[in-house]
Design an enzyme around this catalytic site. Structure first.
Site, PDB file in Angstrom:
ATOM      1  N   ARG A  77     -17.398 -43.344  42.150  1.00  0.00           N
ATOM      2  CA  ARG A  77     -16.632 -44.031  41.104  1.00  0.00           C
ATOM      3  C   ARG A  77     -15.468 -43.195  40.579  1.00  0.00           C
ATOM      4  O   ARG A  77     -14.524 -43.737  40.011  1.00  0.00           O
ATOM      5  CB  ARG A  77     -17.542 -44.488  39.957  1.00  0.00           C
ATOM      6  CG  ARG A  77     -18.530 -45.560  40.403  1.00  0.00           C
ATOM      7  CD  ARG A  77     -19.350 -46.196  39.326  1.00  0.00           C
ATOM      8  NE  ARG A  77     -19.711 -45.364  38.209  1.00  0.00           N
ATOM      9  CZ  ARG A  77     -20.153 -45.844  37.050  1.00  0.00           C
ATOM     10  NH1 ARG A  77     -20.286 -47.140  36.873  1.00  0.00           N
ATOM     11  NH2 ARG A  77     -20.474 -45.030  36.083  1.00  0.00           N
TER      12      ARG A  77
ATOM     13  N   GLU B  47     -32.320 -32.930  38.320  1.00  0.00           N
ATOM     14  CA  GLU B  47     -33.539 -32.955  37.501  1.00  0.00           C
ATOM     15  C   GLU B  47     -34.753 -32.565  38.332  1.00  0.00           C
ATOM     16  O   GLU B  47     -35.610 -31.808  37.895  1.00  0.00           O
ATOM     17  CB  GLU B  47     -33.722 -34.360  36.899  1.00  0.00           C
ATOM     18  CG  GLU B  47     -34.833 -34.428  35.889  1.00  0.00           C
ATOM     19  CD  GLU B  47     -34.924 -35.787  35.221  1.00  0.00           C
ATOM     20  OE1 GLU B  47     -35.895 -35.989  34.481  1.00  0.00           O
ATOM     21  OE2 GLU B  47     -34.045 -36.631  35.437  1.00  0.00           O
TER      22      GLU B  47
END
Length: 170
Positions: free
Chosen positions: A58, A95
């Site tokens: 994006r 993460e």
């Protein structure tokens, strides 16, 4: 212009508990697209920019527009294995686990002034990896530009020492 009115929230995407900020509603509106492009350019001011570097995917929407505005080239950063020529890579922590980003080895020259642009500043890991990659190539990061910043994730803290600007903050 209130840019937030052009951003659509998609609950539970891509997984439960996440509220995804959908920018396609901004991109499809010609006036909003033009005003957003102009505002992103204004955030950089009159700094000299040689290359605009952006991460897939994006970030690619506005980075070439920034490049044209600053008479600078556009350089894509992609996930490992997606660029065809010799690359320079940077591994960073997620993460759960790690990921690697790559840039063509000949895309950035020592001494160039680089504007980094992405759609969202979240935890800051991706942007930091790109900053480190650009600096390892001998170039200078003049600014990190973001369309959106999710301030509650404190990604700006990871980019301490770099100039960071965001058009829209949540």
């Amino acid at each position: 212009m209130d840019f937030k009115t052009y951003i659509r929230d998609i609950p539970d995407f891509p997984k439960d508990g996440v509220v995804f900020k959908d920018i396609t509603t901004l991109l499809k509106d010609a006036k909003a697209l033009k005003m957003t492009s102009e505002a992103l350019c204004q955030m950089v001011g009159d700094q000299k920019v040689d290359k605009v570097v952006s991460m897939e995917s994006r970030g690619f929407f506005f980075a070439p527009i920034l490049g044209v505005h600053f008479n600078a080239g556009f350089v894509p950063v992609r996930k490992k294995g997606r660029l065809p020529a010799k690359t320079v890579g940077q591994t960073y922590n997620l993460e759960y686990g790690t990921d690697t980003l790559e840039i063509h080895a000949d895309a950035i020259s020592p001494g160039e002034r680089v504007l980094i642009h992405d759609d969202v500043l979240a935890t800051g890991g991706t942007a930091l990896a790109v900053c480190q990659m650009i600096e390892s190539m001998g170039a200078q990061v003049v600014q990190c530009n973001f369309l959106l910043e999710l301030g509650f994730l404190e990604g700006r803290k990871k980019l301490e020492g770099f100039k960071v600007k965001s058009l829209i903050s949540y």
